[in-house]
Write a protein that holds these residues in place. Structure first.
Motif, short mmCIF file in Angstrom:
data_model
loop_
_atom_site.label_atom_id
_atom_site.label_comp_id
_atom_site.label_asym_id
_atom_site.label_seq_id
_atom_site.Cartn_x
_atom_site.Cartn_y
_atom_site.Cartn_z
N SER A 350 0.83 -1.22 0.00
CA SER A 350 0.00 0.00 0.00
C SER A 350 0.86 1.26 0.00
N MET A 351 2.14 1.14 0.31
CA MET A 351 3.02 2.32 0.24
C MET A 351 3.43 2.64 -1.20
N GLN A 352 3.26 1.71 -2.10
CA GLN A 352 3.77 1.91 -3.47
C GLN A 352 3.22 3.17 -4.16
N PRO A 353 1.92 3.44 -4.12
CA PRO A 353 1.43 4.64 -4.81
C PRO A 353 1.99 5.93 -4.21
N ARG A 354 2.43 5.87 -2.95
CA ARG A 354 2.92 7.09 -2.30
C ARG A 354 4.26 7.55 -2.87
N PHE A 355 4.97 6.64 -3.55
CA PHE A 355 6.26 7.04 -4.12
C PHE A 355 6.11 8.03 -5.28
N VAL A 356 4.90 8.07 -5.85
CA VAL A 356 4.68 8.98 -6.98
C VAL A 356 4.89 10.43 -6.54
N ASN A 357 4.61 10.67 -5.26
CA ASN A 357 4.68 12.01 -4.72
C ASN A 357 6.10 12.32 -4.23
N THR A 358 6.81 13.18 -4.94
CA THR A 358 8.21 13.45 -4.53
C THR A 358 8.38 14.86 -3.96
N LYS A 359 7.29 15.54 -3.71
CA LYS A 359 7.40 16.92 -3.20
C LYS A 359 6.60 17.09 -1.92
N ALA A 375 9.68 -0.96 1.42
CA ALA A 375 8.81 -0.50 0.34
C ALA A 375 9.65 0.04 -0.82
N TYR A 376 10.74 0.73 -0.48
CA TYR A 376 11.64 1.27 -1.52
C TYR A 376 12.31 0.12 -2.29
N ASP A 377 12.79 -0.90 -1.57
CA ASP A 377 13.39 -2.06 -2.24
C ASP A 377 12.38 -2.69 -3.20
N PHE A 378 11.12 -2.68 -2.78
CA PHE A 378 10.08 -3.26 -3.62
C PHE A 378 9.82 -2.39 -4.86
N LEU A 379 9.92 -1.08 -4.68
CA LEU A 379 9.78 -0.17 -5.83
C LEU A 379 10.87 -0.48 -6.87
N LEU A 380 12.08 -0.74 -6.39
CA LEU A 380 13.17 -1.06 -7.31
C LEU A 380 12.85 -2.31 -8.13
N LEU A 381 12.24 -3.30 -7.48
CA LEU A 381 11.86 -4.52 -8.21
C LEU A 381 10.79 -4.20 -9.25
N ARG A 382 9.82 -3.39 -8.86
CA ARG A 382 8.74 -3.06 -9.79
C ARG A 382 9.29 -2.31 -11.01
N ALA A 383 10.33 -1.51 -10.78
CA ALA A 383 10.90 -0.73 -11.89
C ALA A 383 11.54 -1.65 -12.94
N LEU A 384 11.90 -2.88 -12.53
CA LEU A 384 12.45 -3.83 -13.50
C LEU A 384 11.39 -4.27 -14.49
N GLU A 385 10.14 -4.29 -14.03
CA GLU A 385 9.04 -4.77 -14.86
C GLU A 385 8.36 -3.61 -15.60
N ASP A 386 8.44 -2.42 -15.01
CA ASP A 386 7.70 -1.28 -15.54
C ASP A 386 8.68 -0.12 -15.76
N GLU A 387 9.07 0.06 -17.02
CA GLU A 387 10.10 1.07 -17.35
C GLU A 387 9.71 2.46 -16.90
N SER A 388 8.41 2.73 -16.88
CA SER A 388 7.97 4.09 -16.53
C SER A 388 8.32 4.42 -15.07
N LEU A 389 8.67 3.40 -14.29
CA LEU A 389 9.02 3.66 -12.88
C LEU A 389 10.52 3.90 -12.67
N GLU A 390 11.29 3.72 -13.74
CA GLU A 390 12.75 3.79 -13.58
C GLU A 390 13.23 5.13 -13.02
N LEU A 392 11.56 7.36 -11.42
CA LEU A 392 11.04 7.56 -10.06
C LEU A 392 11.91 6.78 -9.06
N ALA A 393 12.22 5.55 -9.40
CA ALA A 393 13.05 4.73 -8.51
C ALA A 393 14.40 5.41 -8.32
N LYS A 394 14.93 5.97 -9.40
CA LYS A 394 16.24 6.63 -9.31
C LYS A 394 16.15 7.85 -8.40
N TRP A 395 15.04 8.58 -8.52
CA TRP A 395 14.87 9.78 -7.67
C TRP A 395 14.92 9.38 -6.19
#
Ligand code: ATP
Ligand code: MG
Length: 438
Positions: A350-359, A375-390, A392-395
């Motif tokens: 449930s923390m995953q959508p919160r990463f969209v907000n960087t401000k 949750a951040y480690d999990f975001l990194l995994l998701r970015a492997l599957e979904d390029e649009s998250l790359e 964001l994960a880097k940020w």
């Protein structure tokens, strides 16, 4: 060397030190002490099972188990620091300086009366004592049925396990199909030993595994959970997954995962990389948690269900929360998950959508959340599957690496820095300011 077993008519092969070469220093001294203590009292006692197998393979055993003809009461009487445990089959735990050794009385052959099996052939009660040979043949695989006498330094083999260890063969004792039916968890144990020991199954033991997989549905969910942890959190997650997939077993452990025609679940990059990372962390002696493992294993059905909730008007976070509850509740029917872990799994999702907000304040709060790292480690995994998250994960990677001041600058921009400046000044006494400026 071979002779008639004193316990019954099964032939036993005895392998002396000159043949097996197991050194005394490879064996837990406390376990040897327990065997000696029992033998002094006139009982027979041996190291047994996985530890003998591992010693022969040159591996360090995880634990040393003992089998004896003394009853649990007799074992308990022999050792002051001991306790009888278990209801279905009573064992004795013997303790010393933080160590615990399990001592079991030789078990008899499984009872054949209908009352001790369920409709599918699964053993429900199995609590008779027996001879050493009977104890050997009721074990699962030949390589797990060796007895080691640490005093005479001999291995006693009733089932051909010694040769099978040397040939790295995994063979079921008795008729494989009925042994899997008796206890379907044995198919998972087979996958684990193939993954961990690099042994290969003979065709007789392998064939019936595929059809026995469906019997896992009859096994208590808590027991499947324990097996699952051994498969995935013992440093061989990738190999275990391969063995489970080969035999179509993943699908029976995780019925909510999508399968292809061969009953293989569709793995996806999140899961694959999570398993690689888990093995790597164990090699580096870093902690691993079932919560993260479950988050990766069940991400596929959770994200799918959350999408459908999103289409019905739920916010991304609510959708993941509701979907997470549902998917976990269903999974618990197959492999129980203790609440302390499933709670964290749900937080990771449930923390995953919160990463969209960087401000702003919310982004800052996310960084300070207790489960941020997972949750951040999990975001990194998701970015492997979904390029649009790359990006964001880097940020989120970069923001953790900069100084506190730079972090505030990036999250709050100049407005926050400006609004903070007067407050900081106010907290210092005006006189100090003037004195330092003088
Ligand atoms: P590990 O190295 O993972 O501990 P192990 O073979 O020692 O492997 P345990 O679960 O510790 O596995 O069990 C100890 C022994 O008990 C096994 O070696 C085997 O002889 C016997 N055993 C365990 N589970 C079963 C089972 N389901 N059916 C028959 N025998 C079993
Ligand atoms: Mg063991």
């Amino acid at each position: 060397m071979s002779s008639e077993s004193p316990t019954n008519n099964l032939k036993v092969n005895i392998h002396p030190l000159g043949e097996h070469g197991i050194k005394r220093r490879q064996i837990n001294r406390f376990a040897v002490g327990i065997v000696e203590g029992l033998v002094e009292k006139g009982y027979r006692a041996y190291l047994v099972g996985g530890c003998v197998r591992d010693l022969l393979l040159g591996l360090k055993p995880k634990d040393f188990d003992i089998a004896t003809n003394a009853t649990p009461e007799q074992v308990h009487k022999t050792f002051r620091y001991s306790r009888i445990i278990g209801r279905r089959f009573r064992l004795v735990h013997v303790y010393t300086r933080g160590e615990l050794i399990e001592v079991a009385t030789f078990r008899g052959a499984a009872q054949s009366q209908d009352a001790s099996h369920d409709a599918s052939g699964r053993i429900l009660s199995d609590n008779t004592f027996g001879s050493m040979a009977e104890d050997a043949v009721r074990r699962d695989f030949t390589i797990n049925a060796l007895f080691y006498d640490p005093i005479k330094q001999e291995i006693h083999d009733f089932v051909g396990g010694y040769a099978d260890v040397l040939e790295r063969k995994l063979k079921v004792i008795g008729d494989p199909e009925s042994r899997y039916r008796e206890d379907p968890v044995r198919v998972l144990r087979a996958a684990r030993f193939v993954a961990k020991l690099g042994v290969s199954t003979d065709s007789g033991s392998e064939e019936p595994i595929r059809s026995a997989g469906k019997l896992l549905g009859n096994v208590p969910s808590a027991r499947l959970y324990d097996e699952l942890l051994k498969l995935f959190l013992s440093g061989q997650a990738v190999n275990s997954m391969a063995a489970l997939q080969e035999w179509g077993l993943m699908h029976h452990l995780f019925p909510q995962l999508k399968c292809d025609r061969d009953n293989r679940v569709i793995e996806g990059k999140v899961l694959r990389q999570a398993l690689i990372n888990t093995d790597q962390r164990i090699r580096e002696r870093k902690p691993v948690t079932p919560a993260f493992l479950y988050a990766a294993l069940l991400w596929q059905p959770v994200s799918k269900l959350a999408t459908s909730y999103g289409e019905r008007g739920y916010s991304p976070q609510d959708a993941l929360t509701v979907a997470g509850d549902e998917i976990i509740a269903k999974q618990c029917q197959r492999t129980a998950i203790p609440r302390r872990f499933s709670g964290v799994t749900k937080v990771i999702w449930s923390m995953q959508p919160r990463f969209v907000n960087t401000k702003g304040r919310r982004a800052n709060a996310l960084l300070n959340q207790r489960k941020f790292r997972a949750a951040y480690d999990f975001l990194l995994l998701r970015a492997l599957e979904d390029e649009s998250l790359e990006s964001l994960a880097k940020w989120w990677t970069d923001i953790q690496e900069v100084s506190q001041e730079q972090r505030e600058q990036q999250i709050f921009g100049d407005s926050k820095r400006k609004s903070q400046r007067p407050r900081r000044r106010k907290s210092k006494p005006a006189s100090n300011d003037t004195s330092t400026s003088k």
